[in-house]
Write a protein that holds these residues in place. Structure first.
Motif, mmCIF file in Angstrom:
data_model
loop_
_atom_site.group_PDB
_atom_site.id
_atom_site.type_symbol
_atom_site.label_atom_id
_atom_site.label_comp_id
_atom_site.label_asym_id
_atom_site.label_seq_id
_atom_site.Cartn_x
_atom_site.Cartn_y
_atom_site.Cartn_z
ATOM 1 N N HIS A 89 9.699 6.199 -1.037
ATOM 2 C CA HIS A 89 9.324 5.023 -1.826
ATOM 3 C C HIS A 89 7.880 4.592 -1.596
ATOM 4 C CE1 HIS A 89 10.522 3.540 2.106
ATOM 5 N NE2 HIS A 89 9.935 2.393 1.841
ATOM 6 N N LEU A 90 7.215 5.164 -0.591
ATOM 7 C CA LEU A 90 5.813 4.840 -0.312
ATOM 8 C C LEU A 90 4.845 5.683 -1.134
ATOM 9 C CD1 LEU A 90 5.938 4.593 3.605
ATOM 10 C CD2 LEU A 90 6.156 2.730 1.933
ATOM 11 N N ASP A 91 5.365 6.653 -1.856
ATOM 12 C CA ASP A 91 4.487 7.588 -2.557
ATOM 13 C C ASP A 91 3.738 6.896 -3.700
ATOM 14 O OD1 ASP A 91 3.807 10.546 -2.753
ATOM 15 O OD2 ASP A 91 4.334 10.066 -4.821
ATOM 16 N N ASN A 108 0.824 -1.210 0.000
ATOM 17 C CA ASN A 108 0.000 0.000 0.000
ATOM 18 C C ASN A 108 0.858 1.261 0.000
ATOM 19 O OD1 ASN A 108 -2.621 -1.153 0.032
ATOM 20 N ND2 ASN A 108 -2.365 -1.655 2.194
ATOM 21 N N GLY A 109 0.419 2.254 -0.747
ATOM 22 C CA GLY A 109 1.120 3.533 -0.806
ATOM 23 C C GLY A 109 0.243 4.663 -0.303
ATOM 24 N N TYR A 156 0.698 7.643 9.072
ATOM 25 C CA TYR A 156 1.591 8.045 10.163
ATOM 26 C C TYR A 156 2.923 8.543 9.601
ATOM 27 C CZ TYR A 156 -1.302 4.864 13.148
ATOM 28 O OH TYR A 156 -2.299 4.204 13.812
ATOM 29 N N LEU A 157 3.509 7.722 8.721
ATOM 30 C CA LEU A 157 4.832 8.037 8.190
ATOM 31 C C LEU A 157 4.808 9.291 7.323
ATOM 32 C CD1 LEU A 157 6.030 4.423 7.340
ATOM 33 C CD2 LEU A 157 6.823 5.862 9.227
ATOM 34 N N ALA A 158 3.698 9.518 6.603
ATOM 35 C CA ALA A 158 3.576 10.735 5.795
ATOM 36 C C ALA A 158 3.599 11.978 6.680
ATOM 37 C CB ALA A 158 2.292 10.697 4.979
ATOM 38 N N LEU A 159 3.170 11.823 7.939
ATOM 39 C CA LEU A 159 3.198 12.929 8.900
ATOM 40 C C LEU A 159 4.508 12.975 9.685
ATOM 41 C CD1 LEU A 159 -0.469 12.570 10.196
ATOM 42 C CD2 LEU A 159 0.450 14.547 8.974
ATOM 43 N N GLY A 160 5.408 12.030 9.401
ATOM 44 C CA GLY A 160 6.699 12.026 10.077
ATOM 45 C C GLY A 160 6.721 11.305 11.405
ATOM 46 N N LEU A 161 5.673 10.508 11.699
ATOM 47 C CA LEU A 161 5.622 9.819 12.988
ATOM 48 C C LEU A 161 6.327 8.467 12.913
ATOM 49 C CD1 LEU A 161 1.879 10.390 14.000
ATOM 50 C CD2 LEU A 161 3.874 11.755 14.639
ATOM 51 N N PRO A 162 7.238 8.177 13.838
ATOM 52 C CA PRO A 162 7.795 6.833 13.921
ATOM 53 C C PRO A 162 6.710 5.875 14.411
ATOM 54 C CG PRO A 162 8.487 8.127 15.807
ATOM 55 C CD PRO A 162 7.744 9.068 14.908
ATOM 56 N N VAL A 163 6.886 4.590 14.142
ATOM 57 C CA VAL A 163 5.811 3.624 14.376
ATOM 58 C C VAL A 163 6.334 2.412 15.135
ATOM 59 C CG1 VAL A 163 4.064 2.155 13.265
ATOM 60 C CG2 VAL A 163 4.696 4.354 12.218
ATOM 61 N N VAL A 164 5.519 1.931 16.088
ATOM 62 C CA VAL A 164 5.756 0.641 16.722
ATOM 63 C C VAL A 164 4.633 -0.284 16.263
ATOM 64 C CG1 VAL A 164 4.528 1.399 18.827
ATOM 65 C CG2 VAL A 164 6.008 -0.610 18.897
ATOM 66 N N GLY A 165 4.991 -1.494 15.829
ATOM 67 C CA GLY A 165 3.985 -2.422 15.328
ATOM 68 C C GLY A 165 4.396 -3.866 15.508
ATOM 69 N N GLY A 166 3.404 -4.742 15.551
ATOM 70 C CA GLY A 166 3.671 -6.158 15.763
ATOM 71 C C GLY A 166 3.621 -6.965 14.483
ATOM 72 N N TYR A 167 4.388 -6.585 13.485
ATOM 73 C CA TYR A 167 4.373 -7.292 12.203
ATOM 74 C C TYR A 167 5.589 -6.872 11.383
ATOM 75 C CZ TYR A 167 2.968 -2.849 10.206
ATOM 76 O OH TYR A 167 2.966 -1.534 9.821
ATOM 77 N N CYS A 223 1.054 -4.205 5.342
ATOM 78 C CA CYS A 223 1.442 -2.850 4.920
ATOM 79 C C CYS A 223 0.250 -1.926 5.172
ATOM 80 C CB CYS A 223 1.863 -2.833 3.449
ATOM 81 S SG CYS A 223 0.655 -3.581 2.322
ATOM 82 N N PRO A 224 -0.129 -1.738 6.436
ATOM 83 C CA PRO A 224 -1.369 -1.030 6.762
ATOM 84 C C PRO A 224 -1.427 0.393 6.211
ATOM 85 C CG PRO A 224 -0.464 -2.132 8.694
ATOM 86 C CD PRO A 224 0.576 -2.200 7.640
ATOM 87 N N LEU A 225 -2.614 0.778 5.770
ATOM 88 C CA LEU A 225 -2.830 2.132 5.260
ATOM 89 C C LEU A 225 -2.542 3.165 6.339
ATOM 90 C CD1 LEU A 225 -6.138 1.336 3.386
ATOM 91 C CD2 LEU A 225 -3.981 1.938 2.289
ATOM 92 N N LYS A 226 -2.959 2.878 7.580
ATOM 93 C CA LYS A 226 -2.765 3.861 8.644
ATOM 94 C C LYS A 226 -1.288 4.141 8.902
ATOM 95 C CE LYS A 226 -3.422 0.387 12.322
ATOM 96 N NZ LYS A 226 -4.390 -0.564 11.741
ATOM 97 N N VAL A 227 -0.450 3.112 8.729
ATOM 98 C CA VAL A 227 0.979 3.304 8.960
ATOM 99 C C VAL A 227 1.573 4.216 7.897
ATOM 100 C CG1 VAL A 227 3.203 2.116 9.021
ATOM 101 C CG2 VAL A 227 1.250 1.193 10.278
ATOM 102 N N ARG A 228 1.073 4.110 6.647
ATOM 103 C CA ARG A 228 1.526 5.036 5.609
ATOM 104 C C ARG A 228 1.133 6.469 5.962
ATOM 105 N NH1 ARG A 228 3.056 0.435 5.482
ATOM 106 N NH2 ARG A 228 3.990 -0.397 3.604
#
Length: 352
Positions: free
Chosen positions: A332-334, A167-168, A273-284, A266-271
């Motif tokens: 690369h997510l764009d 997902n992008g 988050y990252l577009a806003l510059g937020l680092p992410v913790v996830g179980g996958y 490749c969750p949409l919500k994580v994309r």
């Protein structure tokens, strides 16, 4: 190309992650000069205003007794539009689809392992119907676009040409969030959905227990037992939930993928988050994030309490407090990158 986008498992009457993905993809395709129209059998013919400029033809599915006839009506409308190719967001068999897919080249986007996900939400009767009919749909598709390598392997037995595309997101639709004020408390944010147990909302609440001085904002998902520092906001449109993301130290990705017997996503919500510059913790394992990327902290994909991970998470939060993920790290997510690859694959299928 003239592309009919056929949706399943998507409610386009309101804003949600899937709806935003559909319109984002379609805008990229239209921007590349292709003609795109969205078709779906849905509970209501209401269309979220954010779907524009994508034209949508929605057929109300009606009662169970009407559904077969309404499905054939949707097929008739797709044929009447005369697309060169169908892009099918795979969900399940509907009457008329196998014949339609044999007549018009169809590429199925695979977003999950239906054999393991559907038992979590389908009734026994619906699950039995799905198991008996899924091959009729999948064998008549001309190609697959799995969103993860894991899904590519699980559907490989069908022997279809496949292109794995995670997902992008349209990065230019987001601005990197400002840095939190000095001395501000740690704030974690999570976007989920109701009736999706693989999101792992209870493990999000567990993070609130492990970090009692942090504020944890949960958007969209139903409330679960949680300490007082975990706040459940219910479903919110982007203009109301984005301020919560803008104020966050870090965000939380999917935490219960083990329930679907999957490990990669490749969750949409994580994309977002990252577009806003937020680092992410996830179980996958994320399809598009390098293993050595410090902006993504992977925790075990199990139901076990997160207590053994506390010190590692605390150190990671300490490193990221007062920092944002550089835009170059997630370029690369764009969608400009993702959809160019997708269109190239669709053209390859059409030529074949």
């Amino acid at each position: 190309m003239r592309i009919a986008y056929l949706g399943q498992m998507a409610d386009v009457s309101r804003e949600n992650g899937i709806c935003k993905k559909i319109v984002s993809q379609a805008r990229s395709w239209m921007g590349a000069g292709h003609d795109v129209r969205y078709f779906s059998l849905a509970p209501t013919t209401t269309v979220w205003r954010g779907l524009a400029p994508l034209t949508a033809e929605i057929v109300a599915r009606g009662s169970p007794g009407q559904r077969v006839f309404r499905s054939f009506e949707l097929v008739r409308r797709i044929r009447a539009w005369r697309p060169d190719l169908i892009y099918f967001r795979y969900g399940y068999h509907s009457a008329g689809l196998p014949g339609l897919f044999r007549a018009i080249p169809t590429v199925a986007e695979l977003n999950s392992d239906d054999l393991h996900e559907y038992p979590l939400t389908f009734s026994p009767a619906k699950l039995l119907y799905h198991r008996l009919t899924r091959r009729r749909v999948l064998t008549t598709a001309a190609g697959f676009v799995p969103v993860t390598h894991e899904l590519g392997r699980r559907f490989a037995a069908f022997g279809k040409p496949a292109e794995i595309i995670g997902n992008g997101i349209a990065l230019d639709a987001f601005t990197v969030a400002p840095l939190p004020a000095a001395g501000a408390p740690v704030r974690l944010v999570f976007i989920g959905s109701r009736d999706t147990p693989w999101h792992g909302t209870e493990r999000v609440a567990d993070l609130g227990r492990l970090f009692p001085d942090a504020v944890v904002d949960v958007i969209g998902a139903e409330a679960v037992p949680a300490p007082a520092n975990v706040h459940f906001h219910g479903e919110l449109p982007r203009e109301r939930y984005e301020p919560l993301l803008q104020a966050a130290t870090a965000a939380i990705g999917t935490m219960g993928l083990y329930r679907k017997r999957m490990d990669e996503a490749c969750p949409l919500k994580v994309r977002e988050y990252l577009a806003l510059g937020l680092p992410v913790v996830g179980g996958y394992l994320d399809t598009d994030i390098p293993a050595d990327a410090d902006y993504f902290l992977r925790v075990p994909n199990t139901s076990a309490p997160l207590d053994p991970e506390r010190s590692r998470i605390a150190a990671w939060l300490g490193r990221w407090q007062g920092r944002r993920v550089p835009r170059a790290a997630v370029a690369h997510l764009d969608n400009a990158v993702k959809e160019a690859r997708r269109l190239a694959f669709l053209e390859q299928i059409l030529r074949a």
